[in-house]
Write a protein that holds these residues in place. Structure first.
Motif, short mmCIF file in Angstrom:
data_model
loop_
_atom_site.label_atom_id
_atom_site.label_comp_id
_atom_site.label_asym_id
_atom_site.label_seq_id
_atom_site.Cartn_x
_atom_site.Cartn_y
_atom_site.Cartn_z
N LEU A 7 0.76 -1.03 -0.02
CA LEU A 7 -0.03 -0.08 -0.16
C LEU A 7 0.79 1.29 0.18
CD1 LEU A 7 -2.98 -0.67 2.44
CD2 LEU A 7 -3.01 -0.74 -0.43
N MET A 8 1.96 1.11 0.70
CA MET A 8 2.83 2.45 0.77
C MET A 8 3.41 2.73 -0.70
SD MET A 8 4.69 4.79 2.37
CE MET A 8 4.86 4.27 4.07
N THR A 9 3.74 1.70 -1.40
CA THR A 9 4.12 1.75 -2.85
C THR A 9 3.12 2.43 -3.71
OG1 THR A 9 5.63 0.00 -2.68
CG2 THR A 9 4.98 0.54 -4.97
N ASP A 10 1.66 1.81 -3.44
CA ASP A 10 0.42 2.33 -4.07
C ASP A 10 0.37 3.80 -3.92
OD1 ASP A 10 -1.63 2.38 -5.57
OD2 ASP A 10 -2.91 1.25 -4.38
N VAL A 11 0.41 4.25 -2.49
CA VAL A 11 0.33 5.55 -2.33
C VAL A 11 1.39 6.45 -2.92
CG1 VAL A 11 0.50 7.45 -0.48
CG2 VAL A 11 -0.53 5.45 0.07
N VAL A 12 2.63 6.18 -3.00
CA VAL A 12 3.82 6.84 -3.69
C VAL A 12 3.20 6.78 -5.23
CG1 VAL A 12 6.14 6.99 -4.18
CG2 VAL A 12 5.51 6.38 -1.87
N ALA B 169 4.68 1.06 -13.39
CA ALA B 169 4.85 -0.26 -13.47
C ALA B 169 6.36 -0.56 -13.03
CB ALA B 169 4.73 -0.65 -15.02
N ILE B 170 7.14 0.01 -13.58
CA ILE B 170 8.47 -0.15 -13.14
C ILE B 170 9.00 -0.33 -11.51
CG2 ILE B 170 11.11 0.38 -13.28
CD1 ILE B 170 10.60 1.44 -16.14
N ASN B 171 8.12 0.81 -10.85
CA ASN B 171 8.22 1.16 -9.43
C ASN B 171 7.77 -0.16 -8.64
OD1 ASN B 171 8.83 2.66 -7.18
ND2 ASN B 171 6.85 2.99 -7.03
N ILE B 172 6.56 -0.56 -8.92
CA ILE B 172 5.83 -1.75 -8.57
C ILE B 172 6.48 -2.91 -8.58
CG2 ILE B 172 3.58 -0.29 -8.22
CD1 ILE B 172 2.61 -2.25 -10.61
N LEU B 173 7.04 -3.04 -10.03
CA LEU B 173 7.78 -4.20 -10.05
C LEU B 173 9.16 -4.38 -9.14
CD1 LEU B 173 8.12 -6.62 -12.16
CD2 LEU B 173 9.73 -5.22 -13.35
N TRP B 174 9.64 -3.35 -8.94
CA TRP B 174 10.83 -3.30 -8.07
C TRP B 174 10.25 -3.62 -6.57
CZ3 TRP B 174 15.79 -3.69 -7.73
CH2 TRP B 174 16.65 -3.21 -6.56
N THR B 175 9.06 -3.40 -6.16
CA THR B 175 8.50 -3.52 -4.96
C THR B 175 8.29 -5.07 -5.03
OG1 THR B 175 7.67 -1.30 -4.71
CG2 THR B 175 6.63 -3.32 -3.32
N GLY B 176 7.55 -5.65 -5.91
CA GLY B 176 7.11 -6.98 -6.03
C GLY B 176 8.27 -7.87 -5.53
N TRP B 177 9.43 -7.18 -6.31
CA TRP B 177 10.92 -8.31 -6.04
C TRP B 177 11.08 -8.09 -4.84
CZ3 TRP B 177 14.09 -11.85 -7.24
CH2 TRP B 177 15.54 -11.62 -6.77
N GLY B 178 11.26 -7.10 -4.04
CA GLY B 178 11.52 -6.95 -2.76
C GLY B 178 10.76 -7.74 -1.74
#
Length: 295
Positions: A149-154, A183-192
Motif C-alpha cells: 500500500l505504501m508503494t501504491d500511495v507513492v 509499472a517499473i516502480n511496483i515491479l521493484w517493490t514486488g521483487w523486494g
C-alpha cells in the motif's frame, strides 16, 4: 476472530472501496496512468484476501503433522503478493505501450483527480495502520500488505502530479510514459517482497540487534552455568525460535540445571513475545570456550 484477522478483513473492504474509486477515475478520464493505478488496486484486493486466508491458517495450533505450528503460512501470502505485483506491472507496461502508440488527452481531468485523490488518502491512512499493527504483532502478511500500500500511495501521488501535467503541457504521450514508470516502480517493490518472504521460508535469522539482545539475556540470566554455545535463531511468521547448548558444572544436579533453564526462558519470553526456546544442557567437559559467556 483474532486481531490480525480483523485487520486483514478490514484491508479487503478498504481495498474494494479504493478499487471502486480508482476504477471510476479511469472510467471518466480514459487515462492509461489512472488505469495503471486501478490495476494495482485489483492486486491490493487479491493480496488482502490472500493475507486473510494465510492468517487463518497461521493461527491454527500445532498438530501431529505440523508440530511447530503453521506460522510460515504468512510467508506464502507475502510471496503470492509479490508475484501478483509482478503480473500487474507487466499488464500496466502492456497498456502503456499501446497507449503510447495511440495517445489521447484524458477527459474530465478534474473529476478523475478528485476520485483518485480520495482513494489515495484512504490508502495512505490505512497503510500507516497496517504497518504499525503488523510490526507490533510481527505479522509478515500484514507488513507485506502495508508495504504494498505504501508503494501504491507513492505511485498514486506521482500519477496525480503527472496527470495534472498532461493537459497543461498538451503532450498526451506523458500519460502512458507515466504509467510505464508506475509499472517499473511496483515491479521493484514486488521483487523486494518476494526476496524478504523467501528469506523467511528459508529460516533466515532475526535481525542482528535481536540476536544480540538474545545473547545478552542468556549471558545475564545464566548464573551458575559455565557457558552457552551453538546459539541458533530463526523466524517463522510471528514466532522466533531460539536454541542453544548450556554447559553446567559436572556435579550440578538436574534440578539445579533446570532452574537455570527456567530463568533464561522466563527472561526471553518476557522480552520477546511468541518465542519458542530449546536448551540442551551439557556437562562442563563439553565446553567449547566460545559463544555466550555467562556473567
Amino acid at each position: 476472530m483474532s486481531r490480525n484477522l480483523q485487520v486483514a478483513a478490514a484491508s479487503v473492504l478498504i481495498g474494494v472501496i479504493v478499487l471502486a474509486l480508482k476504477g471510476a477515475a479511469y472510467w471518466v478520464t480514459g487515462s492509461i496512468a489512472l488505469l495503471s493505478d486501478a490495476l494495482e488496486s485489483i492486486i491490493n484486493v487479491a493480496a488482502s484476501l490472500a493475507a486473510f486466508f494465510a492468517l487463518q491458517i497461521s493461527g491454527r495450533p500445532a498438530d501431529d503433522n505440523h508440530p511447530y505450528g503453521h506460522h510460515k503460512a504468512e510467508y506464502f501470502s507475502a510471496v503470492l503478493e509479490g508475484v501478483l505485483i509482478v503480473v500487474a506491472s507487466l499488464s500496466i507496461l502492456r497498456e502503456a505501450y499501446y497507449g503510447f502508440l495511440e495517445p489521447h488527452l484524458p477527459e474530465q481531468p478534474l473529476n478523475g483527480m478528485l476520485l483518485n485523490g480520495a482513494a489515495t488518502i484512504i490508502n495512505a491512512v490505512w497503510c500507516v495502520v497496517l504497518l504499525r499493527i503488523g510490526k507490533a504483532r510481527r505479522s509478515p502478511a500484514l507488513i507485506a500488505d502495508g508495504k504494498h500500500l505504501m508503494t501504491d500511495v507513492v505511485t498514486s501521488v506521482g500519477v496525480l502530479i503527472g496527470f495534472v501535467l498532461v493537459p497543461v503541457t498538451g503532450w498526451p504521450q506523458l500519460d502512458p510514459i507515466l504509467a510505464g514508470l508506475v509499472a517499473i516502480n511496483i515491479l521493484w517493490t514486488g521483487w523486494g517482497l518476494m526476496r524478504e518472504s523467501v528469506g523467511g521460508l528459508m529460516d533466515a535469522a532475526p535481525p542482528p540487534d535481536v540476536v544480540g539482545r538474545i545473547r545478552e539475556l542468556v549471558s545475564t540470566h545464566a548464573a551458575g552455568a559455565i557457558e552457552a554455545h551453538d546459539l541458533r535463531t530463526r523466524h517463522a511468521g510471528r514466532m522466533t525460535f531460539v536454541e542453544f547448548h548450556l554447559v553446567v558444572p559436572g556435579d550440578m544436579t538436574v534440578a539445579a540445571a533446570h532452574v537455570i533453564c527456567d530463568r533464561i526462558e522466563r527472561a526471553l519470553e518476557e522480552e520477546m513475545d511468541d518465542t519458542i526456546i530449546t536448551i540442551h544442557v551439557e556437562p562442563e567437559g563439553e565446553a567449547k570456550h566460545r559463544g555466550v559467556v555467562v556473567l
